[in-house]
Write a protein that holds these residues in place. Sequence first.
Motif, short mmCIF file in Angstrom:
data_model
loop_
_atom_site.label_atom_id
_atom_site.label_comp_id
_atom_site.label_asym_id
_atom_site.label_seq_id
_atom_site.Cartn_x
_atom_site.Cartn_y
_atom_site.Cartn_z
N SER A 23 1.59 68.26 17.20
CA SER A 23 0.26 67.60 17.95
C SER A 23 0.92 66.34 18.88
CB SER A 23 -1.28 67.25 17.27
OG SER A 23 -2.19 66.57 18.29
N THR A 24 1.19 65.34 18.18
CA THR A 24 1.36 63.79 19.74
C THR A 24 1.91 64.57 21.11
OG1 THR A 24 1.41 62.59 17.83
CG2 THR A 24 2.22 61.76 19.39
N ALA A 25 2.97 65.67 20.41
CA ALA A 25 4.13 65.68 20.63
C ALA A 25 3.71 66.95 22.52
CB ALA A 25 5.60 66.72 20.96
N LEU A 26 2.55 67.46 21.40
CA LEU A 26 2.08 68.24 22.59
C LEU A 26 1.29 67.34 23.43
CD1 LEU A 26 0.76 70.68 24.09
CD2 LEU A 26 -1.18 70.93 21.77
N HIS A 27 0.42 66.76 23.28
CA HIS A 27 -0.46 65.52 24.03
C HIS A 27 0.82 64.69 25.17
CE1 HIS A 27 -3.58 66.95 21.28
NE2 HIS A 27 -4.82 66.91 22.08
N LEU A 28 1.53 64.35 24.01
CA LEU A 28 1.99 63.73 25.32
C LEU A 28 2.94 64.93 26.40
CD1 LEU A 28 4.50 61.56 22.94
CD2 LEU A 28 3.19 60.55 25.21
N GLU B 228 7.90 63.40 28.26
CA GLU B 228 8.94 63.28 27.70
C GLU B 228 9.16 63.97 26.55
OE1 GLU B 228 14.05 64.42 28.55
OE2 GLU B 228 12.90 62.61 29.56
N ALA B 229 9.28 64.66 25.38
CA ALA B 229 8.99 64.20 24.54
C ALA B 229 9.66 65.01 23.55
CB ALA B 229 7.54 64.74 23.93
N ILE C 99 9.82 61.77 18.50
CA ILE C 99 9.06 62.00 17.22
C ILE C 99 10.04 62.66 16.07
CG2 ILE C 99 6.95 63.61 16.57
CD1 ILE C 99 6.00 63.21 19.04
N VAL C 100 9.90 62.57 14.33
CA VAL C 100 10.98 62.26 13.47
C VAL C 100 9.31 63.06 12.89
CG1 VAL C 100 12.06 61.27 11.34
CG2 VAL C 100 11.96 60.20 13.61
N GLY C 101 9.71 64.48 13.01
CA GLY C 101 8.45 65.18 11.70
C GLY C 101 7.66 66.34 12.41
#
Length: 427
Positions: free
Chosen positions: A43-48, A54-55, A34-36
């Motif tokens: 939030s995307t990293a958390l939900h993944l 693996e994020a 994820i860039v940013g």
Amino acid sequence: MTRLPLPPSVYADTAVAPVATPPLDVDKNVSVAIVGGGYTGLSTALHLAEQGVEALVLEAQEPGWGASGNNGGHTNPGLKHDPDQIEADFGAELGRRMIAFSYGTTNFTHDLIRRYQIPCEARQNGTLRAAYHEASAAAIEKTAQQCIRRGMPVTYLNREQLREMTGTDRYIGAMLDTRGGDLHPLSYARGLARAAISAGAKVFGETPALSLRREGSRWRIETPRAVVHADKVLLATNGFTDDLWPALRRTIVPVFSSIAATAPLLDAVARSIMPTRSVLYESGHITVYYRIDQQNRLLMGGRGPMRWIKSPHDVAYLMRYAERLWPQLKGVAWTHGWNSRLAITADHYPHVHEPAENILISLGCNGRGVALSTAMGAQLARRLIGGAKAEIDMPVTGIKPIPMHAFWPVGVTTAVIAGRVRDRLGI
């Protein structure tokens, strides 16, 4: 690279301590890069991570350095356009999903804050969308009726009710949505980063993505010290979008939004301003928004110079306007002035793109990013896991650069001047 200091905000002075996000200095192989490191990326990293994926987040500065940690702190429900217009633009089925999703983003965000016990001064005391001339009041009443027809917890308020709720007689009508609220933006960004890391995601600061290209069946991201290989990539750079992906920068207009903050007000003065502690944003061509925080500071936001600022005197018009609304503020000290870049799209809808296999892009919050970006994280995680077959509650569209994009600074300045004139004239 050296991490840049945070903008000179109240938030930088009062936020919770950051979680460690050291630079990436070892090559990595991950499922999703994820860039940013703003709300969308975190939030995307958390939900993944919650689902065992693996994020890895690459943030050029530190989590919350951009608009995520420097906004007005409002958690506002909905999109810019009215519900009827959304259904007209996207059809009944997708339109209904977009409406339900966007107006549910504030509940989603405050539920997440409670679930992870994120210390960010979160309150859910409602959002006021207010008008001070008849045309805007009529438009807001129309919006309120559309929301009420759909069973939303919305009320249209008259001048007398607004005088009690705001402490000023400026407004003639407003829509109150009880799902809205506020929080400390930088503490929230840092709390999201901490939650994502605790769930298993990796977050690296001082690690800009310098290039992105396909290498075999995977994606290769070069950073100053290391290379990341990822099965899938999310670009979540919003107002700081560059040329990492062709033409993407030209799909948004990066606009500075500025905030001026007072010193903590005396209790008696603070009680006379927004006594219910709802947040408010004005319906006008040039939006002004404000709230009283939990330390009794008044935070006034609006358009300012299209450059970085360091002092409340750079946006003196906000201080003058506050004194117009509440004359008891005359002589009060204004201690901070700062800004950051938002991403505005031509159609004022958030944009989600999939320009190539296993590349997902989300940007264009149009000033509603706190709750919207947080809730988009769950949507984007679902799409990254399930691919194109995994429907999300926002449209996935093609990349369409804005015509004459190179002239946006002149266009924004002209629009701000014209908007202020039209607001003063009530047209």
